[in-house]
Design a protein around this motif. Sequence first.
Motif, PDB file in Angstrom:
ATOM      1  N   ALA A 101       1.035  -1.416  -0.002  1.00  0.00           N
ATOM      2  CA  ALA A 101       0.288   0.141  -0.219  1.00  0.00           C
ATOM      3  C   ALA A 101       0.633   1.138   0.328  1.00  0.00           C
ATOM      4  O   ALA A 101       0.329   2.083  -0.605  1.00  0.00           O
ATOM      5  CB  ALA A 101      -0.546   0.017   1.176  1.00  0.00           C
ATOM      6  N   ALA A 102       1.894   1.400   0.844  1.00  0.00           N
ATOM      7  CA  ALA A 102       2.724   2.708   0.743  1.00  0.00           C
ATOM      8  C   ALA A 102       3.538   2.689  -0.709  1.00  0.00           C
ATOM      9  O   ALA A 102       3.865   3.602  -0.740  1.00  0.00           O
ATOM     10  CB  ALA A 102       4.113   2.185   1.630  1.00  0.00           C
ATOM     11  N   VAL A 103       4.386   1.989  -0.935  1.00  0.00           N
ATOM     12  CA  VAL A 103       4.321   1.536  -2.548  1.00  0.00           C
ATOM     13  C   VAL A 103       3.823   2.123  -3.828  1.00  0.00           C
ATOM     14  O   VAL A 103       3.740   3.233  -3.973  1.00  0.00           O
ATOM     15  CB  VAL A 103       4.735   0.482  -3.049  1.00  0.00           C
ATOM     16  N   ALA A 107       4.088   5.314  -5.774  1.00  0.00           N
ATOM     17  CA  ALA A 107       3.246   5.954  -7.375  1.00  0.00           C
ATOM     18  C   ALA A 107       2.271   6.170  -7.829  1.00  0.00           C
ATOM     19  O   ALA A 107       2.504   6.980  -8.185  1.00  0.00           O
ATOM     20  CB  ALA A 107       3.037   4.106  -7.557  1.00  0.00           C
ATOM     21  N   LEU A 108       1.347   6.644  -6.997  1.00  0.00           N
ATOM     22  CA  LEU A 108       0.310   7.130  -7.527  1.00  0.00           C
ATOM     23  C   LEU A 108      -0.152   8.888  -7.282  1.00  0.00           C
ATOM     24  O   LEU A 108      -0.437   9.636  -8.132  1.00  0.00           O
ATOM     25  CB  LEU A 108      -1.080   7.158  -6.472  1.00  0.00           C
ATOM     26  N   ARG A 109       1.506   9.200  -6.135  1.00  0.00           N
ATOM     27  CA  ARG A 109       1.242  10.446  -6.622  1.00  0.00           C
ATOM     28  C   ARG A 109       2.763  11.104  -7.265  1.00  0.00           C
ATOM     29  O   ARG A 109       3.427  11.698  -7.208  1.00  0.00           O
ATOM     30  CB  ARG A 109       1.587  10.867  -4.936  1.00  0.00           C
ATOM     31  N   VAL A 114       3.006   6.825 -15.042  1.00  0.00           N
ATOM     32  CA  VAL A 114       4.187   6.096 -14.237  1.00  0.00           C
ATOM     33  C   VAL A 114       3.912   4.493 -14.097  1.00  0.00           C
ATOM     34  O   VAL A 114       3.015   3.475 -14.992  1.00  0.00           O
ATOM     35  CB  VAL A 114       3.074   6.308 -12.811  1.00  0.00           C
ATOM     36  N   VAL A 115       5.239   3.938 -14.440  1.00  0.00           N
ATOM     37  CA  VAL A 115       4.895   2.090 -14.880  1.00  0.00           C
ATOM     38  C   VAL A 115       5.554   2.175 -13.126  1.00  0.00           C
ATOM     39  O   VAL A 115       6.750   2.500 -12.529  1.00  0.00           O
ATOM     40  CB  VAL A 115       6.387   2.023 -15.789  1.00  0.00           C
ATOM     41  N   VAL A 132      -1.366   3.064 -13.193  1.00  0.00           N
ATOM     42  CA  VAL A 132      -0.311   3.292 -12.828  1.00  0.00           C
ATOM     43  C   VAL A 132      -0.112   2.159 -13.656  1.00  0.00           C
ATOM     44  O   VAL A 132      -0.819   1.037 -13.640  1.00  0.00           O
ATOM     45  CB  VAL A 132       0.265   2.897 -11.132  1.00  0.00           C
ATOM     46  N   ARG A 133       0.755   1.942 -14.733  1.00  0.00           N
ATOM     47  CA  ARG A 133       1.350   1.416 -15.535  1.00  0.00           C
ATOM     48  C   ARG A 133       1.621  -0.159 -15.031  1.00  0.00           C
ATOM     49  O   ARG A 133       2.845   0.292 -14.337  1.00  0.00           O
ATOM     50  CB  ARG A 133       1.819   1.301 -17.407  1.00  0.00           C
TER      51      ARG A 133
END
Length: 137
Positions: A101-103, A107-109, A114-115, A132-133
């Motif tokens: 969840a932290a990763v 990634a979402l921000r 974003v890959v 995110v791809r």
Amino acid sequence: MARRRLSHEGTLVLDSEGLSKLLADDEQVVALIAEARSRGMEVVISSLTIIEAVYAGTNKPRLNWVLSGLRVVPVGDEEARTASELLMGVGLHGHKYAIDAAVAEAALRQHRPVVMLTSGIDDMVKLCGDRVRLVGI
């Protein structure tokens, strides 16, 4: 082995498997990171990824050298709350999925596109959706 193509610019996020494979000089991961950098993508990890990827046999000089070339995204109160909301939103429990969840939150921000290089495609699809791809490693 055919190399996978990444998007122009944006951000490449590594999960713990991505970092572990980079530390082990895995040919596929090294090639994907080199391609991402050549396209102007920044390579990042969550600070918690370090905890998950490191073990007693980790080569500390190699770890320090690899980390010097990555942007390590911190996890503070706000990020932890957002990661918790991601978990609750998809019905997962923090006991098992906290670092994922932290990763995902990190990634979402990031600057888009974003890959993410990940070994947990199923979990990350739940947490990131189509924002995110995901590239399986």
